[in-house]
Design a protein around this motif. Structure first.
Motif, PDB file in Angstrom:
ATOM      1  N   MET A 167     -33.485  36.114 -53.059  1.00 16.34           N
ATOM      2  CA  MET A 167     -34.344  34.941 -53.173  1.00 16.34           C
ATOM      3  C   MET A 167     -35.704  35.220 -52.547  1.00 16.34           C
ATOM      4  O   MET A 167     -35.794  35.729 -51.433  1.00 16.34           O
ATOM      5  N   GLY A 168     -36.762  34.924 -53.311  1.00 20.00           N
ATOM      6  CA  GLY A 168     -38.122  35.115 -52.825  1.00 20.00           C
ATOM      7  C   GLY A 168     -38.693  36.496 -53.049  1.00 20.00           C
ATOM      8  O   GLY A 168     -39.883  36.718 -52.777  1.00 20.00           O
ATOM      9  N   ALA A 169     -37.897  37.441 -53.522  1.00 22.72           N
ATOM     10  CA  ALA A 169     -38.393  38.801 -53.748  1.00 22.72           C
ATOM     11  C   ALA A 169     -39.527  38.793 -54.777  1.00 22.72           C
ATOM     12  O   ALA A 169     -39.492  38.048 -55.751  1.00 22.72           O
ATOM     13  N   SER A 170     -40.530  39.628 -54.539  1.00 16.76           N
ATOM     14  CA  SER A 170     -41.649  39.784 -55.468  1.00 16.76           C
ATOM     15  C   SER A 170     -41.520  41.120 -56.184  1.00 16.76           C
ATOM     16  O   SER A 170     -40.999  42.088 -55.631  1.00 16.76           O
ATOM     17  N   PHE A 171     -42.016  41.153 -57.413  1.00 17.10           N
ATOM     18  CA  PHE A 171     -41.957  42.392 -58.173  1.00 17.10           C
ATOM     19  C   PHE A 171     -43.132  42.471 -59.129  1.00 17.10           C
ATOM     20  O   PHE A 171     -43.799  41.476 -59.411  1.00 17.10           O
ATOM     21  N   SER A 172     -43.396  43.677 -59.602  1.00 10.87           N
ATOM     22  CA  SER A 172     -44.437  43.887 -60.607  1.00 10.87           C
ATOM     23  C   SER A 172     -43.793  44.483 -61.845  1.00 10.87           C
ATOM     24  O   SER A 172     -42.802  45.213 -61.760  1.00 10.87           O
ATOM     25  N   ASN A 173     -44.366  44.124 -62.990  1.00  8.55           N
ATOM     26  CA  ASN A 173     -43.892  44.625 -64.289  1.00  8.55           C
ATOM     27  C   ASN A 173     -45.035  45.294 -65.021  1.00  8.55           C
ATOM     28  O   ASN A 173     -46.197  44.909 -64.864  1.00  8.55           O
ATOM     29  N   LEU A 174     -44.680  46.223 -65.867  1.00  8.50           N
ATOM     30  CA  LEU A 174     -45.583  46.704 -66.895  1.00  8.50           C
ATOM     31  C   LEU A 174     -44.897  46.345 -68.207  1.00  8.50           C
ATOM     32  O   LEU A 174     -43.742  46.731 -68.433  1.00  8.50           O
ATOM     33  N   ASN A 175     -45.575  45.549 -69.027  1.00 10.27           N
ATOM     34  CA  ASN A 175     -45.015  45.074 -70.294  1.00 10.27           C
ATOM     35  C   ASN A 175     -45.702  45.754 -71.459  1.00 10.27           C
ATOM     36  O   ASN A 175     -46.773  46.342 -71.305  1.00 10.27           O
ATOM     37  N   LYS A 176     -45.084  45.618 -72.645  1.00  7.83           N
ATOM     38  CA  LYS A 176     -45.660  46.278 -73.816  1.00  7.83           C
ATOM     39  C   LYS A 176     -45.435  45.451 -75.084  1.00  7.83           C
ATOM     40  O   LYS A 176     -44.511  44.647 -75.179  1.00  7.83           O
ATOM     41  N   GLY A 226     -46.800  39.938 -62.558  1.00  4.42           N
ATOM     42  CA  GLY A 226     -46.104  39.866 -61.283  1.00  4.42           C
ATOM     43  C   GLY A 226     -45.096  38.739 -61.325  1.00  4.42           C
ATOM     44  O   GLY A 226     -45.322  37.714 -61.963  1.00  4.42           O
ATOM     45  N   GLY A 227     -43.976  38.932 -60.643  1.00  6.83           N
ATOM     46  CA  GLY A 227     -42.938  37.914 -60.634  1.00  6.83           C
ATOM     47  C   GLY A 227     -42.409  37.658 -59.238  1.00  6.83           C
ATOM     48  O   GLY A 227     -42.617  38.461 -58.322  1.00  6.83           O
ATOM     49  N   LYS A 228     -41.727  36.521 -59.116  1.00  5.42           N
ATOM     50  CA  LYS A 228     -41.087  36.161 -57.852  1.00  5.42           C
ATOM     51  C   LYS A 228     -39.760  35.495 -58.166  1.00  5.42           C
ATOM     52  O   LYS A 228     -39.681  34.612 -59.025  1.00  5.42           O
ATOM     53  N   PHE A 288     -29.769  33.105 -61.792  1.00  8.37           N
ATOM     54  CA  PHE A 288     -30.799  34.026 -61.326  1.00  8.37           C
ATOM     55  C   PHE A 288     -32.056  33.752 -62.138  1.00  8.37           C
ATOM     56  O   PHE A 288     -32.007  33.759 -63.367  1.00  8.37           O
ATOM     57  N   ALA A 289     -33.169  33.463 -61.455  1.00  7.16           N
ATOM     58  CA  ALA A 289     -34.405  33.139 -62.171  1.00  7.16           C
ATOM     59  C   ALA A 289     -35.613  33.691 -61.433  1.00  7.16           C
ATOM     60  O   ALA A 289     -35.618  33.800 -60.207  1.00  7.16           O
ATOM     61  N   PHE A 290     -36.637  34.004 -62.223  1.00  7.94           N
ATOM     62  CA  PHE A 290     -37.900  34.440 -61.645  1.00  7.94           C
ATOM     63  C   PHE A 290     -39.065  33.831 -62.423  1.00  7.94           C
ATOM     64  O   PHE A 290     -38.968  33.581 -63.613  1.00  7.94           O
ATOM     65  N   ARG A 291     -40.134  33.556 -61.693  1.00  9.37           N
ATOM     66  CA  ARG A 291     -41.354  32.993 -62.290  1.00  9.37           C
ATOM     67  C   ARG A 291     -42.383  34.112 -62.433  1.00  9.37           C
ATOM     68  O   ARG A 291     -42.586  34.898 -61.502  1.00  9.37           O
ATOM     69  N   ILE A 292     -43.030  34.143 -63.590  1.00  8.18           N
ATOM     70  CA  ILE A 292     -44.099  35.112 -63.829  1.00  8.18           C
ATOM     71  C   ILE A 292     -45.433  34.467 -63.440  1.00  8.18           C
ATOM     72  O   ILE A 292     -45.794  33.400 -63.944  1.00  8.18           O
ATOM     73  N   ARG A 293     -46.133  35.104 -62.528  1.00 10.16           N
ATOM     74  CA  ARG A 293     -47.360  34.554 -61.950  1.00 10.16           C
ATOM     75  C   ARG A 293     -48.425  34.262 -63.009  1.00 10.16           C
ATOM     76  O   ARG A 293     -49.029  33.185 -63.006  1.00 10.16           O
ATOM     77  N   ASN A 331     -48.460  33.624 -66.266  1.00 13.37           N
ATOM     78  CA  ASN A 331     -48.338  32.585 -67.302  1.00 13.37           C
ATOM     79  C   ASN A 331     -47.489  31.381 -66.867  1.00 13.37           C
ATOM     80  O   ASN A 331     -47.336  30.441 -67.628  1.00 13.37           O
ATOM     81  N   ARG A 332     -46.922  31.432 -65.661  1.00 11.71           N
ATOM     82  CA  ARG A 332     -46.124  30.344 -65.076  1.00 11.71           C
ATOM     83  C   ARG A 332     -44.757  30.147 -65.751  1.00 11.71           C
ATOM     84  O   ARG A 332     -44.083  29.158 -65.484  1.00 11.71           O
ATOM     85  N   THR A 333     -44.344  31.039 -66.624  1.00 12.49           N
ATOM     86  CA  THR A 333     -43.032  30.885 -67.255  1.00 12.49           C
ATOM     87  C   THR A 333     -41.932  31.257 -66.258  1.00 12.49           C
ATOM     88  O   THR A 333     -42.149  32.029 -65.327  1.00 12.49           O
ATOM     89  N   VAL A 334     -40.752  30.679 -66.479  1.00 16.18           N
ATOM     90  CA  VAL A 334     -39.578  30.992 -65.660  1.00 16.18           C
ATOM     91  C   VAL A 334     -38.529  31.600 -66.586  1.00 16.18           C
ATOM     92  O   VAL A 334     -38.139  30.991 -67.586  1.00 16.18           O
ATOM     93  N   TRP A 335     -38.103  32.802 -66.247  1.00 19.26           N
ATOM     94  CA  TRP A 335     -37.057  33.506 -66.985  1.00 19.26           C
ATOM     95  C   TRP A 335     -35.784  33.422 -66.157  1.00 19.26           C
ATOM     96  O   TRP A 335     -35.831  33.624 -64.940  1.00 19.26           O
ATOM     97  N   SER A 336     -34.662  33.128 -66.807  1.00 18.57           N
ATOM     98  CA  SER A 336     -33.431  32.985 -66.037  1.00 18.57           C
ATOM     99  C   SER A 336     -32.223  33.517 -66.789  1.00 18.57           C
ATOM    100  O   SER A 336     -32.235  33.638 -68.017  1.00 18.57           O
ATOM    101  N   PHE A 337     -31.194  33.799 -65.993  1.00 16.22           N
ATOM    102  CA  PHE A 337     -29.886  34.188 -66.507  1.00 16.22           C
ATOM    103  C   PHE A 337     -28.857  33.278 -65.852  1.00 16.22           C
ATOM    104  O   PHE A 337     -28.820  33.171 -64.631  1.00 16.22           O
ATOM    105  N   GLU A 338     -28.032  32.626 -66.672  1.00 15.61           N
ATOM    106  CA  GLU A 338     -26.931  31.818 -66.172  1.00 15.61           C
ATOM    107  C   GLU A 338     -25.638  32.508 -66.570  1.00 15.61           C
ATOM    108  O   GLU A 338     -25.476  32.900 -67.729  1.00 15.61           O
TER     109      GLU A 338
END
Length: 160
Positions: free
Chosen positions: A51-60, A69-71, A86-91, A93-100
């Motif tokens: 929870m709260g972890a930050s990460f960076s992505n390279l997308n294509k 960047g995500g959190k 499990f969910a993370f927000r992308i800085r 575009n403000r979208t939230v990606w999740s897995f239930e």
């Protein structure tokens, strides 16, 4: 600019593997590049996903590349009483990606991937999607296909 994007994208797959195995896969952010057709590389700051972890992505998309960047905003492992979330927000575009993750009667897992926009999508992201990524409708279709492909790849690895 009108919000001409899908508010919710989601898909579900049944996996013949226990929820703890699937949880270990979906929370492995650096491994997402193996499953998501849009992710080239992900790096977690400090190396630990919680929870709260930050990460960076390279997308294509094709030859195009862009960083995000995500959190992690939800980190609830599955239990006998509750599904995993499990969910993370992308800085950018403000979208939230999740897995239930929900256990099935047969001892497997029902995995749902979602892309939500609880606070809308940023104006800059909408503009860039229109100008650089082919427009909202084609890009949304690409995201839908990508969600399905991600779920199928996670299923294949979990069942291996």
């Amino acid at each position: 600019m009108a919000d001409t994007y899908a508010k919710l994208l989601e898909d579900t797959i049944e996996i013949d593997a226990p929820t703890d195995r699937v949880w270990a896969l979906v929370t492995d952010i650096p491994a997402m590049a193996k499953w998501s057709p849009q992710v080239v590389k992900s790096t977690v700051k400090g190396g630990v996903v919680t929870m709260g972890a930050s990460f960076s992505n390279l997308n294509k998309q094709g030859l195009k590349r862009w960083p995000t960047g995500g959190k992690v905003v939800r980190f609830q492992p599955p239990t006998d009483a509750t599904p995993g979330d499990f969910a993370f927000r992308i800085r950018e575009n403000r979208t939230v990606w999740s897995f239930e993750l929900e256990p099935t009667a047969a001892g497997g897992t029902r995995l749902t991937e979602r892309r939500e926009t609880p606070h809308g999508v940023s104006g800059l992201s909408l503009l860039l999607t229109k100008v650089v990524l082919g427009g909202q409708e084609p890009f949304t279709d690409e995201l839908r296909r990508g969600i399905r492909q991600t779920l199928e790849r996670i299923k294949a690895e979990a069942e291996a």
